[in-house]
Design a protein around this motif. Sequence first.
Motif, PDB file in Angstrom:
ATOM      1  N   THR A   1      -6.827  -7.574   1.930  1.00  0.00           N
ATOM      2  CA  THR A   1      -6.433  -6.603   0.913  1.00  0.00           C
ATOM      3  C   THR A   1      -6.240  -5.260   1.606  1.00  0.00           C
ATOM      4  O   THR A   1      -6.464  -5.128   2.820  1.00  0.00           O
ATOM      5  CB  THR A   1      -7.514  -6.450  -0.170  1.00  0.00           C
ATOM      6  OG1 THR A   1      -8.709  -5.904   0.432  1.00  0.00           O
ATOM      7  CG2 THR A   1      -7.857  -7.781  -0.827  1.00  0.00           C
ATOM      8  N   ALA A   2      -5.869  -4.260   0.838  1.00  0.00           N
ATOM      9  CA  ALA A   2      -5.725  -2.918   1.412  1.00  0.00           C
ATOM     10  C   ALA A   2      -7.054  -2.416   1.954  1.00  0.00           C
ATOM     11  O   ALA A   2      -7.092  -1.626   2.904  1.00  0.00           O
ATOM     12  CB  ALA A   2      -5.184  -1.961   0.350  1.00  0.00           C
TER      13      ALA A   2
ATOM     14  N   THR B   1       0.742  -7.022   0.785  1.00  0.00           N
ATOM     15  CA  THR B   1       1.671  -6.073   0.188  1.00  0.00           C
ATOM     16  C   THR B   1       2.236  -5.141   1.248  1.00  0.00           C
ATOM     17  O   THR B   1       1.834  -5.167   2.415  1.00  0.00           O
ATOM     18  CB  THR B   1       0.945  -5.238  -0.877  1.00  0.00           C
ATOM     19  OG1 THR B   1      -0.116  -4.503  -0.229  1.00  0.00           O
ATOM     20  CG2 THR B   1       0.333  -6.123  -1.961  1.00  0.00           C
ATOM     21  N   ALA B   2       3.158  -4.274   0.813  1.00  0.00           N
ATOM     22  CA  ALA B   2       3.754  -3.306   1.735  1.00  0.00           C
ATOM     23  C   ALA B   2       2.678  -2.394   2.324  1.00  0.00           C
ATOM     24  O   ALA B   2       2.717  -2.062   3.515  1.00  0.00           O
ATOM     25  CB  ALA B   2       4.812  -2.487   1.008  1.00  0.00           C
ATOM     26  N   ASP B   3       1.725  -1.985   1.499  1.00  0.00           N
ATOM     27  CA  ASP B   3       0.631  -1.127   1.974  1.00  0.00           C
ATOM     28  C   ASP B   3      -0.191  -1.834   3.040  1.00  0.00           C
ATOM     29  O   ASP B   3      -0.499  -1.276   4.095  1.00  0.00           O
ATOM     30  CB  ASP B   3      -0.252  -0.734   0.785  1.00  0.00           C
ATOM     31  CG  ASP B   3      -1.436   0.124   1.198  1.00  0.00           C
ATOM     32  OD1 ASP B   3      -1.368   0.785   2.252  1.00  0.00           O
ATOM     33  OD2 ASP B   3      -2.446   0.131   0.464  1.00  0.00           O
ATOM     34  N   VAL B   4      -0.540  -3.097   2.762  1.00  0.00           N
ATOM     35  CA  VAL B   4      -1.331  -3.882   3.718  1.00  0.00           C
ATOM     36  C   VAL B   4      -0.558  -4.084   5.009  1.00  0.00           C
ATOM     37  O   VAL B   4      -1.104  -3.930   6.109  1.00  0.00           O
ATOM     38  CB  VAL B   4      -1.720  -5.235   3.098  1.00  0.00           C
ATOM     39  CG1 VAL B   4      -2.309  -6.171   4.160  1.00  0.00           C
ATOM     40  CG2 VAL B   4      -2.715  -5.040   1.959  1.00  0.00           C
TER      41      VAL B   4
ATOM     42  N   GLY C   1       1.755  -2.214   6.254  1.00  0.00           N
ATOM     43  CA  GLY C   1       1.793  -0.946   6.971  1.00  0.00           C
ATOM     44  C   GLY C   1       0.521  -0.732   7.778  1.00  0.00           C
ATOM     45  O   GLY C   1       0.567  -0.274   8.931  1.00  0.00           O
ATOM     46  N   GLN C   2      -0.621  -1.064   7.187  1.00  0.00           N
ATOM     47  CA  GLN C   2      -1.893  -0.933   7.897  1.00  0.00           C
ATOM     48  C   GLN C   2      -1.975  -1.914   9.063  1.00  0.00           C
ATOM     49  O   GLN C   2      -2.477  -1.570  10.142  1.00  0.00           O
ATOM     50  CB  GLN C   2      -3.057  -1.178   6.934  1.00  0.00           C
ATOM     51  CG  GLN C   2      -3.215  -0.120   5.854  1.00  0.00           C
ATOM     52  CD  GLN C   2      -4.510  -0.305   5.096  1.00  0.00           C
ATOM     53  OE1 GLN C   2      -5.588  -0.303   5.672  1.00  0.00           O
ATOM     54  NE2 GLN C   2      -4.400  -0.480   3.784  1.00  0.00           N
TER      55      GLN C   2
ATOM     56  N   ASP D   1       5.164  -9.379   1.260  1.00  0.00           N
ATOM     57  CA  ASP D   1       6.321  -8.494   1.129  1.00  0.00           C
ATOM     58  C   ASP D   1       7.164  -8.642   2.393  1.00  0.00           C
ATOM     59  O   ASP D   1       6.918  -7.974   3.398  1.00  0.00           O
ATOM     60  CB  ASP D   1       5.867  -7.044   0.933  1.00  0.00           C
ATOM     61  CG  ASP D   1       7.010  -6.103   0.560  1.00  0.00           C
ATOM     62  OD1 ASP D   1       8.119  -6.298   1.092  1.00  0.00           O
ATOM     63  OD2 ASP D   1       6.785  -5.178  -0.231  1.00  0.00           O
TER      64      ASP D   1
ATOM     65  N   ALA E   1       8.938  -5.502   3.780  1.00  0.00           N
ATOM     66  CA  ALA E   1       8.042  -4.595   4.502  1.00  0.00           C
ATOM     67  C   ALA E   1       7.729  -5.142   5.888  1.00  0.00           C
ATOM     68  O   ALA E   1       7.682  -4.396   6.877  1.00  0.00           O
ATOM     69  CB  ALA E   1       6.758  -4.386   3.708  1.00  0.00           C
TER      70      ALA E   1
ATOM     71  N   HIS F   1       8.682  -3.318   9.570  1.00  0.00           N
ATOM     72  CA  HIS F   1       7.650  -2.986  10.560  1.00  0.00           C
ATOM     73  C   HIS F   1       7.736  -3.865  11.805  1.00  0.00           C
ATOM     74  O   HIS F   1       6.876  -3.755  12.697  1.00  0.00           O
ATOM     75  CB  HIS F   1       6.257  -3.114   9.945  1.00  0.00           C
ATOM     76  CG  HIS F   1       5.902  -1.994   9.010  1.00  0.00           C
ATOM     77  ND1 HIS F   1       5.562  -0.735   9.443  1.00  0.00           N
ATOM     78  CD2 HIS F   1       5.851  -1.940   7.656  1.00  0.00           C
ATOM     79  CE1 HIS F   1       5.294   0.042   8.408  1.00  0.00           C
ATOM     80  NE2 HIS F   1       5.466  -0.664   7.309  1.00  0.00           N
TER      81      HIS F   1
END
Length: 335
Positions: free
Chosen positions: A39-40, A61-64, A66-67, A87, A90, A94
């Motif tokens: 998860t995030a 997700t896109a947030d995850v 990105g991390q 995603d 995403a 990246h």
Amino acid sequence: MRVAFFGTRSYDRHYFDAVNAARPSSEQHELLYLEPRLTAQTAPLAAGFPAVCVFVNDSVTADVIGQLAAGGTKVIALRCAGFNNVDLAAAKSHGITVVRVPAYAPDGVAEFAVALLLTLNRKIHKAYNRVREGNFSLDHLEGFNLAGKTVGVIGTGKIGQIFARIMLGFGCRVLAYDVAPAEDCLKRGVQYVSLDQLAAESDVISLHCPLMPATHHLVNAALLAKMKPGVMLVNTSRGGLIDTKAVIHALKTHHLGALAIDVYEEEEGVFFEDQSVDGVQDDVLARLFTFPNVLVSGHQAFLTKEALSNIASTTLDNLSCLQRGEVCANRVEKS
């Protein structure tokens, strides 16, 4: 390659360790097993790992993503066939490669769908509980013969084809709906029809199609209304194929005769976890439990020895392929 596994269970460790140890030393990977889902909040645990391995209930997700990219991750290896939780756009932006295991348990999943159908139809789960309490009454345990009934199969990929063959073996008339009819089904006498006709004529409907925008809530109020009264619905594919609230309404009005599901559209954070202490907090899922003609299992259709071994082998092969700089046949990209 160093790989951080998220949402791992004892069976994951057992099969991945065994398969990894049996590989040539040059093809072995360094595996770190983590219990939390991805998860995030848990994504930072993957920092420094070139690859992460995730399952259907992980939130990619896109947030995850990105991390993960910020932490140096270059590969997301799905140890499952479905990728609707990733995603892909995403990942592509990246520069992260996504790979999956396209077919690891077609027989197991198809057989489990049949097991759900038979259990629910013949009330085996009710009889089991009664007998254990010393109650040998047969009241309200009536089922129906499958022979001669019409079974609708929505989605005739590998799993759907196997399910159709089994139903033909029971002496059923099998209807199918798919954008690309399968030659094996046609040869065996399966009749491809429109979705509306399948709904109207089937005594049993089993879902075996992937979840994508076009199939999200494929079974909705409109389709349910077209189904034969008393139809049995089985879903071992993806929870999002069914509009659960619409299904609950159909159960309440007795239009839907019975429901067997191994997947649920809001299963993330619920399935694969022990909810017995605090109880299920999802009100919609809890409502399903109140119906005597509903059977719910916890996404276990894939769980066979053969499938777990195949998942481990293919996942590690995917990682080795990428490590060698080769093009992986099981890569998933945004279309």
